[in-house]
Scaffold this active site. Structure first.
Site, PDB file in Angstrom:
ATOM      1  N   TYR A  25     -41.617  48.453 -56.688  1.00 13.18           N
ATOM      2  CA  TYR A  25     -40.843  48.597 -57.810  1.00 13.18           C
ATOM      3  C   TYR A  25     -40.774  47.332 -58.662  1.00 13.18           C
ATOM      4  CZ  TYR A  25     -38.918  53.140 -56.130  1.00 13.18           C
ATOM      5  OH  TYR A  25     -38.748  54.396 -55.953  1.00 13.18           O
ATOM      6  N   ARG A  81      -5.034  37.091 -43.267  1.00 17.74           N
ATOM      7  CA  ARG A  81      -5.553  38.690 -43.136  1.00 17.74           C
ATOM      8  C   ARG A  81      -4.390  39.605 -42.421  1.00 17.74           C
ATOM      9  NH1 ARG A  81     -11.555  39.568 -40.954  1.00 17.74           N
ATOM     10  NH2 ARG A  81     -10.420  39.418 -38.860  1.00 17.74           N
ATOM     11  N   MET A 103     -36.178  51.829 -50.563  1.00 19.81           N
ATOM     12  CA  MET A 103     -35.015  52.408 -49.513  1.00 19.81           C
ATOM     13  C   MET A 103     -35.513  52.651 -48.226  1.00 19.81           C
ATOM     14  SD  MET A 103     -32.757  55.532 -50.005  1.00 19.81           S
ATOM     15  CE  MET A 103     -32.065  55.006 -51.541  1.00 19.81           C
ATOM     16  N   LYS A 141     -17.246  45.953 -31.286  1.00 21.03           N
ATOM     17  CA  LYS A 141     -17.094  47.135 -32.411  1.00 21.03           C
ATOM     18  C   LYS A 141     -18.385  46.870 -33.319  1.00 21.03           C
ATOM     19  CE  LYS A 141     -15.620  42.780 -35.440  1.00 21.03           C
ATOM     20  NZ  LYS A 141     -14.310  42.356 -36.099  1.00 21.03           N
TER      21      LYS A 141
END
Length: 369
Positions: free
Chosen positions: A261, A136, A309, A36
């Site tokens: 940043y 779950r 990013m 998956k």
């Protein structure tokens, strides 16, 4: 997809890992890798031929993943963990038509699959998922016998397997896992003969042979990582992924200068700084800022300043002759390297699964030896 970022996937490492898992389970037990989320970010497109040759089937999460495997040419067993009754009828019908084994965990799921089987005119194959303590998905274990009866009373649906999933098999304390196993065993006599029984994820496959039953469903172990540091079996797994980029800039920053940043790192000497075109938008975690290292020309280059990013800065002061275009090893396939998947997971306070799933999606994959 960013072609200047490359995830190299080692075919020999994957083959080695599958052989190691085979040696643990023996020839009688089926090996069904979980593929998956694009093979946990490792790339189904490049791994499909290898896995098809070495595995007894595949397990996926979503119906679309199962159908894509059929389109790639997988003709064998595929187990879909999630039921399709939220998808449109065309998807539900295609799952039955393509003989993909679906999961039943409720009467509503059974009704949906039965309706698709009627529309298609074929018998639908299903595995029953039992919640033995994970809390779950799955029918509660005490309700499983009745759901088994309902499936067996539905001629359009054939029960071919029963499974559960362990919540704590990767932890040192296995008491909860053993309680789950006891609950699971208690319902198996109701199932009858000819039903494939399975429970083991990577952790249980590695450490708990009593959970192997008829089939195991290893995930992260296929790709060379142990699911946690608490796994006891010392089986040799080889990470198959390495991630490469190239330096796009090299500049000098004087002592007292900063980069990134927030100006979170102050250089205490005249430094050379390289810019690497990868960031949290590419799955490289922001909380690796000022913690992780990459490797350039075989030497460590610490990540300095905040990861942004689509780029980050690294200190290359101590690496001679660094220049634009030099290869940057962002992730190493060497498990002992400081920039291995497992070590990056420790630094980020997460698990190897999250590292590979995040970083594998935005870049080109290539199969290497």
């Amino acid at each position: 997809m960013k072609n200047y970022l490359t995830a190299s996937i080692s075919e020999s490492a994957v083959r080695h890992n599958l052989a190691a898992l085979r040696s643990l389970i023996g020839e009688r037990v089926k090996l069904c890798p979980v593929v998956k989320d694009d093979c946990f970010g490792h790339g189904m497109d490049v791994l499909f031929p290898v896995l098809t040759e070495c595995a007894d089937g595949f397990a996926v999460a979503a119906p679309q993943e199962a159908l894509e495997l059929r389109r790639k040419g997988c003709h064998g067993f595929i187990l879909c963990f999630l039921s399709a009754y939220f998808d449109d009828f065309a998807v539900q019908d295609e799952l039955v038509w393509q003989e993909i084994t679906q999961t039943v965990m409720s009467k509503s799921a059974l009704d949906s699959i039965r309706a698709a089987a009627v529309r298609v005119g074929k018998t639908a194959r299903v595995h029953l998922k039992v919640d033995t303590g994970m809390g779950r998905l799955g029918v509660p274990s005490e309700q499983a016998p009745r759901l088994i009866e309902l499936i067996c009373e539905t001629p359009e649906v054939e029960l071919t397997g029963i499974y559960t999933h362990f919540a704590t098999a990767d932890e040192a304390d296995r008491s909860a896992t053993f309680r789950q196993l006891e609950r699971f065993r208690a319902i198996l006599p109701v199932a009858g003969k000819g039903i494939r029984i399975h429970a083991a994820n990577s952790a249980a496959t590695l450490d708990l042979p009593d959970t192997h039953f008829d089939m195991v469903r290893p995930g992260i172990a296929v790709y060379g990582c142990k699911p946690s540091d608490e796994i006891q079996n010392s089986v040799d797994l080889r990470p198959c992924m390495s991630v490469k980029a190239k330096l796009i800039a090299v500049k000098r920053i004087p002592a007292g200068g900063c980069s990134g940043y927030g100006l979170t790192h102050v250089y205490d000497r005249d430094s050379r700084v390289g810019v690497v075109p990868i960031g949290y938008g590419d799955g490289y975690f922001r909380n690796l800022s000022n913690k992780a290292v990459v490797r350039i020309n075989g030497m460590d280059a610490p990540v300095r300043g905040r990861v942004s990013m689509d780029q980050m800065t690294v200190d290359v002061t101590d690496i001679p002759n660094v220049q634009v275009g030099d290869e940057v090893e962002v992730i190493s396939s060497d498990p002992a390297a400081p920039n291995s998947v497992e070590n990056l997971a420790r630094l980020a306070g997460t698990i190897p699964y999250e590292i590979t799933c995040h970083i594998g999606h935005s870049m080109r994959h290539e199969l290497v030896e």
